[in-house]
Design a protein around this motif. Structure first.
Motif, PDB file in Angstrom:
ATOM      1  N   ASN A  74     -12.654  57.294  41.051  1.00 17.62           N
ATOM      2  CA  ASN A  74     -13.356  56.116  41.573  1.00 17.62           C
ATOM      3  C   ASN A  74     -13.136  56.048  43.074  1.00 17.62           C
ATOM      4  O   ASN A  74     -12.067  56.418  43.569  1.00 17.62           O
ATOM      5  N   ASN A  96     -17.750  55.956  34.773  1.00 18.27           N
ATOM      6  CA  ASN A  96     -18.899  55.280  34.189  1.00 18.27           C
ATOM      7  C   ASN A  96     -19.933  55.048  35.295  1.00 18.27           C
ATOM      8  O   ASN A  96     -19.786  54.133  36.102  1.00 18.27           O
ATOM      9  N   PRO A  97     -20.992  55.856  35.333  1.00 20.13           N
ATOM     10  CA  PRO A  97     -21.996  55.722  36.397  1.00 20.13           C
ATOM     11  C   PRO A  97     -22.634  54.331  36.474  1.00 20.13           C
ATOM     12  O   PRO A  97     -23.133  53.944  37.530  1.00 20.13           O
ATOM     13  N   ASP A  98     -22.601  53.559  35.380  1.00 19.10           N
ATOM     14  CA  ASP A  98     -23.158  52.201  35.409  1.00 19.10           C
ATOM     15  C   ASP A  98     -22.368  51.275  36.330  1.00 19.10           C
ATOM     16  O   ASP A  98     -22.847  50.202  36.685  1.00 19.10           O
ATOM     17  N   LEU A  99     -21.149  51.661  36.726  1.00 17.02           N
ATOM     18  CA  LEU A  99     -20.331  50.824  37.605  1.00 17.02           C
ATOM     19  C   LEU A  99     -20.698  50.969  39.078  1.00 17.02           C
ATOM     20  O   LEU A  99     -20.310  50.129  39.892  1.00 17.02           O
ATOM     21  N   LYS A 102     -21.360  48.049  41.657  1.00 20.29           N
ATOM     22  CA  LYS A 102     -20.884  46.795  41.050  1.00 20.29           C
ATOM     23  C   LYS A 102     -19.522  46.393  41.601  1.00 20.29           C
ATOM     24  O   LYS A 102     -18.773  47.210  42.126  1.00 20.29           O
ATOM     25  N   ASN A 104     -15.764  44.637  40.742  1.00 20.19           N
ATOM     26  CA  ASN A 104     -14.804  44.496  39.665  1.00 20.19           C
ATOM     27  C   ASN A 104     -13.722  43.524  40.136  1.00 20.19           C
ATOM     28  O   ASN A 104     -12.953  43.856  41.038  1.00 20.19           O
ATOM     29  N   GLN A 123     -16.276  47.219  31.784  1.00 19.73           N
ATOM     30  CA  GLN A 123     -17.733  47.191  31.737  1.00 19.73           C
ATOM     31  C   GLN A 123     -18.183  48.240  30.734  1.00 19.73           C
ATOM     32  O   GLN A 123     -17.579  49.294  30.680  1.00 19.73           O
ATOM     33  N   PRO A 124     -19.168  48.120  29.950  1.00 17.68           N
ATOM     34  CA  PRO A 124     -20.040  46.960  29.833  1.00 17.68           C
ATOM     35  C   PRO A 124     -19.617  46.002  28.720  1.00 17.68           C
ATOM     36  O   PRO A 124     -20.202  44.935  28.585  1.00 17.68           O
ATOM     37  N   ASP A 125     -18.596  46.347  27.914  1.00 17.69           N
ATOM     38  CA  ASP A 125     -18.280  45.514  26.746  1.00 17.69           C
ATOM     39  C   ASP A 125     -17.481  44.257  27.071  1.00 17.69           C
ATOM     40  O   ASP A 125     -17.408  43.352  26.262  1.00 17.69           O
TER      41      ASP A 125
END
Length: 142
Positions: A74, A96-99, A102, A104, A123-125
């Motif tokens: 990261n 996690n590429p969705d982060l 974003k 945190n 993320q995402p849960d």
């Protein structure tokens, strides 16, 4: 009544000094993740480090395999938002590429000079994650 008020006026500053204070943590530096001790296992240092620089940037890296290859997992920026929270903005991650892009929010649950325990939402849960980190120092270990 005057005596009671006078006594309260005199005691009020003392009560303020006795109130618990949150210790402000200096996040800049190199941190190593540890697995806290349990009843059956001692504390264990993990091969995961986080570098938090004075310019507000950070990266997390780890030893990825038995050939001692390292990988940055990261990277991004961080800012302290209070004595007990900071926010990381993720610019890049292999976790996690969705982060990417974003924020945190991370809560400092317990802090000592060279040890922090943190919690944050996965993320995402949205499940809660807990981690313990110790500061890496410029000294020869015992």
């Amino acid at each position: 009544m005057k005596k009671v008020l006078s006594l309260l006026v005199l005691l009020f500053p003392l009560m303020l000094n006795a109130a618990p204070t949150t210790k402000k943590v200096k996040l800049e530096g190199v941190w190593q993740q540890v697995q806290p001790a349990t009843e059956t296992t001692p504390e264990m240092k993990l091969p995961v480090w986080k570098v938090m620089q004075n310019d507000g940037t950070f990266c997390t890296f780890l030893i990825a395999n038995n050939k001692a290859q390292c990988v940055i997992t990261n990277e991004g920026t961080f800012r302290l938002t209070s004595d007990s929270t900071f926010v990381e903005h993720i610019n890049g991650t292999i976790v996690n590429p969705d982060l990417i892009g974003k924020n945190n929010k991370i809560t400092i649950v317990a802090a000592e000079k060279d040890r922090i325990q943190i919690t944050y939402r996965l993320q995402p849960d949205g499940g809660e994650a807990k981690e313990t980190w110790i500061r890496v120092k410029l000294e020869i270990p015992e």
